[in-house]
Design a protein around this motif. Structure first.
Motif, PDB file in Angstrom:
ATOM      1  N   GLN A 154      -1.240  48.913   0.905  1.00 31.01           N
ATOM      2  CA  GLN A 154      -1.774  49.665  -0.123  1.00 31.01           C
ATOM      3  C   GLN A 154      -0.823  49.927  -1.144  1.00 31.01           C
ATOM      4  OE1 GLN A 154      -3.011  53.323   1.645  1.00 31.01           O
ATOM      5  NE2 GLN A 154      -4.081  54.059  -0.445  1.00 31.01           N
ATOM      6  N   SER A 173      -7.781  53.039  -5.359  1.00 27.66           N
ATOM      7  CA  SER A 173      -7.343  52.657  -4.095  1.00 27.66           C
ATOM      8  C   SER A 173      -6.630  53.801  -3.341  1.00 27.66           C
ATOM      9  CB  SER A 173      -6.237  51.577  -4.285  1.00 27.66           C
ATOM     10  OG  SER A 173      -5.532  51.244  -3.285  1.00 27.66           O
ATOM     11  N   CYS A 213      -8.319  51.034   4.781  1.00 31.52           N
ATOM     12  CA  CYS A 213      -9.246  51.087   3.662  1.00 31.52           C
ATOM     13  C   CYS A 213      -8.752  51.030   2.150  1.00 31.52           C
ATOM     14  CB  CYS A 213     -10.219  52.124   3.644  1.00 31.52           C
ATOM     15  SG  CYS A 213     -11.325  52.106   5.134  1.00 31.52           S
ATOM     16  N   SER A 216      -7.354  47.415   1.500  1.00 28.91           N
ATOM     17  CA  SER A 216      -8.534  46.493   1.309  1.00 28.91           C
ATOM     18  C   SER A 216      -9.033  46.751  -0.182  1.00 28.91           C
ATOM     19  CB  SER A 216      -9.821  46.673   2.113  1.00 28.91           C
ATOM     20  OG  SER A 216      -9.092  46.684   3.672  1.00 28.91           O
ATOM     21  N   TYR A 220      -8.889  44.062  -3.513  1.00 23.54           N
ATOM     22  CA  TYR A 220     -10.284  43.721  -4.176  1.00 23.54           C
ATOM     23  C   TYR A 220     -10.001  44.230  -5.720  1.00 23.54           C
ATOM     24  CZ  TYR A 220     -14.891  44.187  -6.222  1.00 23.54           C
ATOM     25  OH  TYR A 220     -15.772  44.132  -7.126  1.00 23.54           O
TER      26      TYR A 220
END
Length: 456
Positions: A154, A173, A213, A216, A220
């Motif tokens: 992250q 994010s 999360c 991810s 993206y």
């Protein structure tokens, strides 16, 4: 699309300085405030279990901070180098920096995976012989370290967005990961909505789910919107020269932030000799101060690529103006934090179910330590200026002197006068750092910034 990319790429060199700094920093500052809530929520809910659980999470902080230190330190190196190559319009090296940055982040994770599998119990037994605290701590920290690829990934992908000026996307994010953690914490800790009651382990699970999360979403957003960087893992080969350049700035930043882990670990050893409550108070302070420090770190994260870009583009006047504005904003934020800590320490401690014993220790601690805020804003911005200009070793020197050479010995000496005296080590250390930073800033200006005005 091409025009949008060009405008985005060039704004760090043409937009008015104050607007640019706010545009770059504000989304990161907002996400950092959410991150501060992220950090506090575990302790807020865990404190409702019992004080031993809160102490265990507090004792786990040095390792959690070490994960962040390696992630952020590496990302600082990536950020500074990538932004500089953007300023030079060197697309090939921009891509190499990004790909090598992702690679060394993956390698870093292996270290924490091994620690989580084999060394968490040893870590806690070196700090306390309270078996309940040890069991809580092992349960919590094992999960956080074994699944630390989430937070490391992250951080890296957020910084890739920040390096190219897309700070709004990095906010998405981080905020998404934090909100998921905040929602899951009470559900998994107390067994709400039909979920199992997992206690301290639930806090750790909520944390790593939020981090994964966020990771991810970061992947993206980079793929979808970050057109200045082209990641190609399949064709990637490690580049020793690029990795050395990343760590030239990043390694001092890693060591600098890792020193916080050493400092907290040693302070916990000193404090727990008085009582486990004293260590819990330090843990509470560490969480609360993040609401003050995180916005300043967000400001710095916006500032670093701007300075690095304009350094690569040889624009000294813009660099100086950005630095001055950053000092003003950072000192202002810290002043607000100082006032709040002075007038409402009992209210802050009450959020953590503080006992009267904890109140007696904590009120004094928060009021004394917050005096250091008056100096810390200047010191934090100064260190980031060194990093942005490729002089990360100066930040390291400041950090070592402030936290290891000054703070810990002073804390140990003052501990002989009683628990309340220990907290004065914080403002003393920050004041010493101010003096050193005034010297180092003058040196960096003459060495790095002033010569740019003579470059055609």
């Amino acid at each position: 699309m091409e025009n949008e990319t060009t405008m985005e790429q060039n704004k760090m060199g043409v937009m008015k300085e104050n607007k640019l700094l706010i545009t770059m920093s504000l989304p990161i500052m907002v996400s950092m405030l959410v991150q501060a809530m992220y950090n506090v929520v575990d302790s807020l809910f865990v404190a409702r279990l019992n004080e031993d659980a809160l102490t265990a999470v507090s004792l786990a902080f040095p390792i959690q901070n070490l994960i962040i230190a390696i992630g952020v330190g590496t990302a600082v190196g990536i950020n500074s180098l990538l932004s500089r190559y953007l300023g030079e319009r060197n697309q090939e090296k921009v891509n190499k920096v990004a790909n090598n940055g992702v690679f060394i982040t993956a390698v870093s994770y292996i270290f924490f995976l091994i620690f989580g599998l084999f060394f968490t119990r040893i870590f806690f037994t070196t700090q306390t012989d309270n078996q309940q605290i040890i069991e809580y701590g092992v349960s919590y920290l094992s999960i956080c370290t074994i699944f630390s690829f989430g937070v490391l990934g992250q951080i890296t992908f957020e910084r890739l967005l920040q390096s190219t000026g897309r700070t709004v996307y990095s906010m998405y994010s981080q905020a998404a990961g934090a909100i998921i953690n905040i929602i899951l914490d009470p559900i998994l800790i107390f067994g709400l909505l039909g979920a199992p009651k997992l206690g301290v382990a639930g806090a750790a699970i909520a944390t790593v789910i939020g981090q994964i999360c966020g990771f991810s979403i970061g992947v993206y957003l980079n793929h979808k919107f970050n057109h200045d960087i082209h990641l190609n893992i399949k064709k990637f080969k490690p580049d020793g020269h690029i990795i050395r350049q990343i760590y030239q700035v990043g390694f001092p930043a890693i060591i600098m932030q890792s020193i916080v882990s050493v400092m907290i670990f040693v302070l916990n050893k000193i404090l727990i000799s008085f009582s486990s409550t004293s260590a819990a108070v330090l843990g509470i302070y560490s969480k609360l101060q993040s609401f003050v420090f995180m916005p300043v770190f967000g400001l710095n994260n916006g500032m670093i690529p701007i300075i690095a870009y304009n350094y690569g583009a040889k624009m000294p006047k813009r660099i100086v103006k950005i630095i001055k504005l950053s000092f003003v904003y950072a000192i202002g934020i810290m002043l607000v934090g100082f006032v709040l800590m002075e007038i409402a320490p009992r209210e802050f401690l009450s959020f953590f179910q503080a006992s009267e014993d904890m109140m007696g220790i904590g009120v004094v601690a928060l009021r004394v330590i917050s005096i250091s805020f008056l100096f810390a804003g200047f010191n934090i911005v100064s260190s980031s200026v060194y990093q942005a200009l490729g002089n990360g070793v100066l930040s390291l020197v400041i950090s070592i002197i402030r936290q290891l050479v000054v703070l810990l010995p002073v804390a140990y000496i003052l501990s002989k006068q009683g628990i309340h005296a220990i907290w004065w080590a914080f403002p003393i250390a920050e004041l010493v750092a101010v003096v050193l930073n005034l010297i180092f800033l003058k040196y960096v200006y003459k060495k790095e910034i002033k010569p740019l005005q003579f470059v055609k």
